[in-house]
Scaffold this active site. Structure first.
Site, PDB file in Angstrom:
ATOM      1  N   GLY A  23      -6.706 -38.353 -49.185  1.00 43.82           N
ATOM      2  CA  GLY A  23      -7.420 -39.282 -48.014  1.00 43.82           C
ATOM      3  C   GLY A  23      -7.245 -38.495 -47.003  1.00 43.82           C
ATOM      4  O   GLY A  23      -5.958 -37.121 -46.226  1.00 43.82           O
ATOM      5  N   HIS A  24      -7.400 -38.672 -45.702  1.00 45.82           N
ATOM      6  CA  HIS A  24      -7.637 -38.519 -44.392  1.00 45.82           C
ATOM      7  C   HIS A  24      -5.920 -38.284 -43.695  1.00 45.82           C
ATOM      8  O   HIS A  24      -5.127 -39.383 -44.113  1.00 45.82           O
ATOM      9  CB  HIS A  24      -8.537 -39.386 -43.181  1.00 45.82           C
ATOM     10  CG  HIS A  24      -7.922 -40.822 -43.040  1.00 45.82           C
ATOM     11  ND1 HIS A  24      -6.887 -40.999 -42.776  1.00 45.82           N
ATOM     12  CD2 HIS A  24      -8.032 -41.749 -44.145  1.00 45.82           C
ATOM     13  CE1 HIS A  24      -6.936 -42.664 -42.747  1.00 45.82           C
ATOM     14  NE2 HIS A  24      -7.207 -42.546 -44.503  1.00 45.82           N
ATOM     15  N   GLY A  25      -5.937 -36.917 -43.414  1.00 42.21           N
ATOM     16  CA  GLY A  25      -4.624 -37.047 -42.874  1.00 42.21           C
ATOM     17  C   GLY A  25      -2.697 -37.046 -43.000  1.00 42.21           C
ATOM     18  O   GLY A  25      -1.390 -36.889 -42.485  1.00 42.21           O
TER      19      GLY A  25
END
Lengths: 314, 314, 314
Positions: B220-222
């Site tokens: 997932g993001h980040g």
């Protein structure tokens, strides 16, 4: 699936070499498997225990493997192998059309829609305006996509239903049901990378307006998803499920086929949903339960050693 | 995300039509959501309960939906809808650039790197030397890849963060947060087939040096992954997690967002990790526990019938 | 993997700079890791505890990191780092051949096979007749596909085995085992969208005739799947597993490596299979158990509060 124009039942009978019983004047308006059948449709049945269901369904023309009494106003097409007859009709009326180029000339693409490189768009696809289709996406024939839809890279829309008839007596045991349904993606939907959304066997798989899918989500054939749902990554949903509006599924949730998840339900990560769930509640576990009950249950499990002690020392 | 050159806060205020409070002389150096914010950055807040956090954060310029006392040396940009104002800045400073060809002219690709057919490489991508990018891989704009990296077919690097603001009052309920972060893949990483690694909302998703990912892994993001981690197939990790060095995740493990898995931790197959885990231990279960405790628990469950007998016969 | 023509053991010794012990006249017929080794093959061993296994295996030529007594009629190749020596032989005899176009001129494709746009077909691939390969599929070098095979969009056939040697002393800890095995897809197989089927390390990954895979299924290196199996979406199977005929795995099932699932077994959704399962039975749970026992167990868990009451009130 509806035909472009009605077809005489006598013509259908000739095509599949079936004996025609009942009303010879009927015109068939489409072809549908039993769960999606509408008036005017051709359907099929090949197990005696489902005869009544098929004969009493909305189907006007029934392909059947035994001569039985024909319901008033309907027609029967009697043939040894209704499944194969049905599949041959699907192939005839919705033939596979190979594509010689990545974006079919028969695809209609709306204004301000951006198609990134290496995308495949099949025949008779319709895409609305202001969409963004990222690279390496595959959109099979007959898919319909609304406006403001974003589809991330590597996603596959409209692959075949995973649906086979078992033929125990054959060396190659599973006989493919050809699918003639479509995928319909309504407006304002966003679909993550690496998702797969299968077409319906004869009806449509629908992703409702404003629903957002994360990456690597699988949606089975003919499943209908409501508006404003939110599914986290790696969720899988079987065929012909119905997911109502505002449902939230967290990561890696698995949902079985042929069930309903009610409006506003929330299913926590990694849960498995084997049967229908009432809306408005939060669920957890595999198989899934009310989340609070499940949490209590997990606590009770931790108390077994304490209980054992009590019993031993009594 | 950092700007190429500092931008006057007065200019920012004009862009988003906000009332400027506090220091009018400030120059903004970048734009970041609250978890990634650094001195000089613009950030935003739209819930009163988070005002203090935002005002006391490293952010120098805060977009806010109420006029409040401005901390010394900072600036406030007061506007009705900080989320939309922030998103409009992201779109302005990191606009989506459609690609007219599969490999952008602005991509920089190192010596001895092999790019197989049907790969998409977006704008401003940097790929080091001696890499091997297999067919049908998609690399979104601004991705940075080190040396000796192998990426297997069908993998997608840098799709958008799955991040929406809920607007209960709207028919289309989820409002998209535009992401301006990147994916950074350090040297000596191998990524299997069919993986998806999302870009950060405003910061970077990082895969640390020497880490090896099997097929169909979602990151997932980040999320920031350390060095020499080993993830088996179908693992999924939510946004903004931090996975330290040498962590091993077996097949189908699910990891929630916003947590830390400590160095040298091992998580056994199909486990679900809802919150942070201490390093150096082995875990199992959904939700996850110390693996030995979990195994004991599974044994205790098997003894319930025996316990029942004891109680009944006492 | 077999060589095209036998190679003198003296030549092999020179290639890897090893001291040759035993029979200097031998000709090597192929190269295989220890689980797949056949007479005439070169294999390697680098841990003393596995010496006996390697020396007594079918391997005729063993790369080893210590001078030991050479079994009669065999040859030893003594070198400090057998793993690296073995990998260098794999790279020599099965070098990676970059592709300059999407469908290699060395690929052989049968009559009436349809290849849709954006497909990649590597070097030395053989595909039978009457197949349908949907868009954005990737078929790595040396893959063999039978007749009447359907492969849906985005699927990746033949990516590298996920197999590394741990080198604790190095900054980049995992050393890649180059794979020289293949994927063999027998006739009448259908593979869904977004699947990944890895090649064997040195042997073959095989999908048996008539087996049907739904979407997003991962099959690890060297796994051998029988005939007429049916796997639902998001199933994952580790390396070198053996799945016998007619096995049914429901959605999101995870199967560990190096095990056997017997003929006619059924594994219910989301189950985890850590070790071999007898055929002809139905299983459920993570870790998996006989499905009926597992269901009983779930019922016993629900009775813990009742049991507690009984104990408290006695």
């Amino acid at each position: 699936m509806k035909f472009e124009a009605p077809v005489a039942v006598t013509e259908i009978a000739a095509m599949i070499g079936a004996a025609l019983e009942g009303n010879h004047q009927l015109m068939a308006s489409g072809i549908n498997e039993i769960h999606k059948v509408q008036e005017g449709d051709i359907s099929f049945v090949d197990f005696e225990k489902y005869y009544d269901k098929a004969l009493n369904s909305a189907a006007t023309i029934i392909i059947i493997n035994k001569k039985v009494a024909c319901p008033a106003g309907k027609a029967l097409l009697v043939t040894d192998d209704p499944f194969s007859a049905y599949v041959s009709l699907v192939k005839h009326f919705r033939p596979f059309e190979p594509s010689s180029k990545p974006i079919s000339d028969t695809a209609v693409i709306g204004e301000d829609t951006i198609i990134q490189p290496n995308v495949f768009i099949g025949n008779h696809v319709r895409i609305g305006s202001n969409c963004l289709i990222h690279p390496n996406v595959t959109i099979y024939d007959h898919t319909v996509i609304g406006d403001n839809v974003i589809i991330h890279a590597g996603t596959v829309i409209g692959a075949d239903a995973f649906y086979f008839k078992k033929r125990k007596e054959r060396a190659v045991m599973y006989d493919k049901m050809e699918s003639c349904g479509r995928v319909i993606i309504e407006s304002d939907v966003e679909i993550g990378a690496g998702c797969t959304i299968d077409k319906g066997v004869s009806g449509d798989t629908i992703i409702g307006q404003g629903t957002k899918l994360d990456n690597m989500i699988h949606i089975g054939h003919g499943t209908v998803i409501g508006r404003n749902c939110l599914f986290a990554a790696q969720v899988g949903i079987g065929g012909k499920a119905r997911i109502e509006d505002n449902v939230i599924l967290w990561g890696q949730v698995g949902v079985s086929k042929d069930l309903v998840i009610g409006k506003d339900a929330v299913v926590l990560a990694q849960s498995g949903v084997p049967s229908s769930l009432e809306g408005g509640k939060t669920y957890f576990g595999s198989p899934v339960e009310d989340a609070r009950n499940k949490m209590k249950e997990l606590n009770w499990i931790k108390r077994i050693p304490e209980l054992w002690e009590k019993v031993m020392n009594k």
